[in-house]
Enzyme design. Structure first.
Site, PDB file in Angstrom:
ATOM      1  N   ALA A  79      -2.208  -5.025  -1.266  1.00 32.54           N
ATOM      2  CA  ALA A  79      -1.784  -3.699  -0.796  1.00 32.54           C
ATOM      3  C   ALA A  79      -1.056  -3.800   0.537  1.00 32.54           C
ATOM      4  O   ALA A  79      -0.008  -3.160   0.738  1.00 32.54           O
ATOM      5  CB  ALA A  79      -2.989  -2.771  -0.674  1.00 32.54           C
ATOM      6  N   GLU A  80      -1.576  -4.603   1.467  1.00 28.48           N
ATOM      7  CA  GLU A  80      -0.936  -4.712   2.775  1.00 28.48           C
ATOM      8  C   GLU A  80       0.424  -5.383   2.662  1.00 28.48           C
ATOM      9  O   GLU A  80       1.383  -5.003   3.340  1.00 28.48           O
ATOM     10  CB  GLU A  80      -1.813  -5.461   3.774  1.00 28.48           C
ATOM     11  CG  GLU A  80      -1.189  -5.473   5.145  1.00 28.48           C
ATOM     12  CD  GLU A  80      -2.181  -5.656   6.279  1.00 28.48           C
ATOM     13  OE1 GLU A  80      -1.727  -5.616   7.425  1.00 28.48           O
ATOM     14  OE2 GLU A  80      -3.380  -5.817   6.015  1.00 28.48           O
ATOM     15  N   THR A  81       0.542  -6.359   1.790  1.00 27.48           N
ATOM     16  CA  THR A  81       1.830  -7.005   1.570  1.00 27.48           C
ATOM     17  C   THR A  81       2.857  -5.996   1.066  1.00 27.48           C
ATOM     18  O   THR A  81       3.965  -5.901   1.595  1.00 27.48           O
ATOM     19  CB  THR A  81       1.675  -8.172   0.570  1.00 27.48           C
ATOM     20  OG1 THR A  81       0.767  -9.137   1.116  1.00 27.48           O
ATOM     21  CG2 THR A  81       3.008  -8.827   0.272  1.00 27.48           C
TER      22      THR A  81
END
Length: 143
Positions: free
Chosen positions: A65-67
């Site tokens: 998700a952060e990527t």
């Protein structure tokens, strides 16, 4: 899967997150399918990203998700900006035990100083595994 079409000026960013030696996304096996500020899609194998109980590690879902959210913010801001995550949260709905999961990121807010994305991670049957929200700060580097 082939490489997605990149907007002009983002080849270096894509190389850094996708092909860069030692990068977390490479270690997790993240592969991009769509690469656009309005919708980013990537997949990741469950195998190699499990916790001791044999389930997909929640941290791997959050890293996916952060990527996606960070890259979306970079695409929105432009290649001359720096992006840093300032907030991320995740709700894990169900376990994934095999196959690949898919993350789809869509913007909730695209501003001059921040960008927020919702990322939905699903299993191969389309069942929601995780819902995450990430907010990134957009910084103009000093020359």
């Amino acid at each position: 899967m082939g490489d997605p079409t990149l907007p002009a000026g983002f080849e270096k960013l894509y190389e850094a997150v996708h092909d860069g030696g030692g990068q977390l996304s490479k270690r997790l096996g993240i592969e991009f399918v769509e690469f656009d500020a309005q919708r980013l899609v990537a997949t990741m194998p469950v195998d190699g990203n499990r916790q001791p109980a044999g389930l997909l590690h929640g941290g791997a879902s959050v890293a996916l998700a952060e990527t996606l959210g960070s890259i979306g913010a970079a695409l929105h801001a432009g290649p001359d900006k720096l992006i840093v995550g300032v907030d991320i949260n995740a709700t894990h709905h169900r376990a994934a035990v095999s196959g690949r999961v898919t993350g789809i990121a869509r913007p909730l807010h695209l501003g001059r100083r921040t960008a927020t994305y919702e990322v939905v991670v699903t299993d191969e049957d389309g069942r929601r595994v995780c819902t995450s929200r990430i907010t990134c700060m957009i910084i103009t580097p000093e020359s």
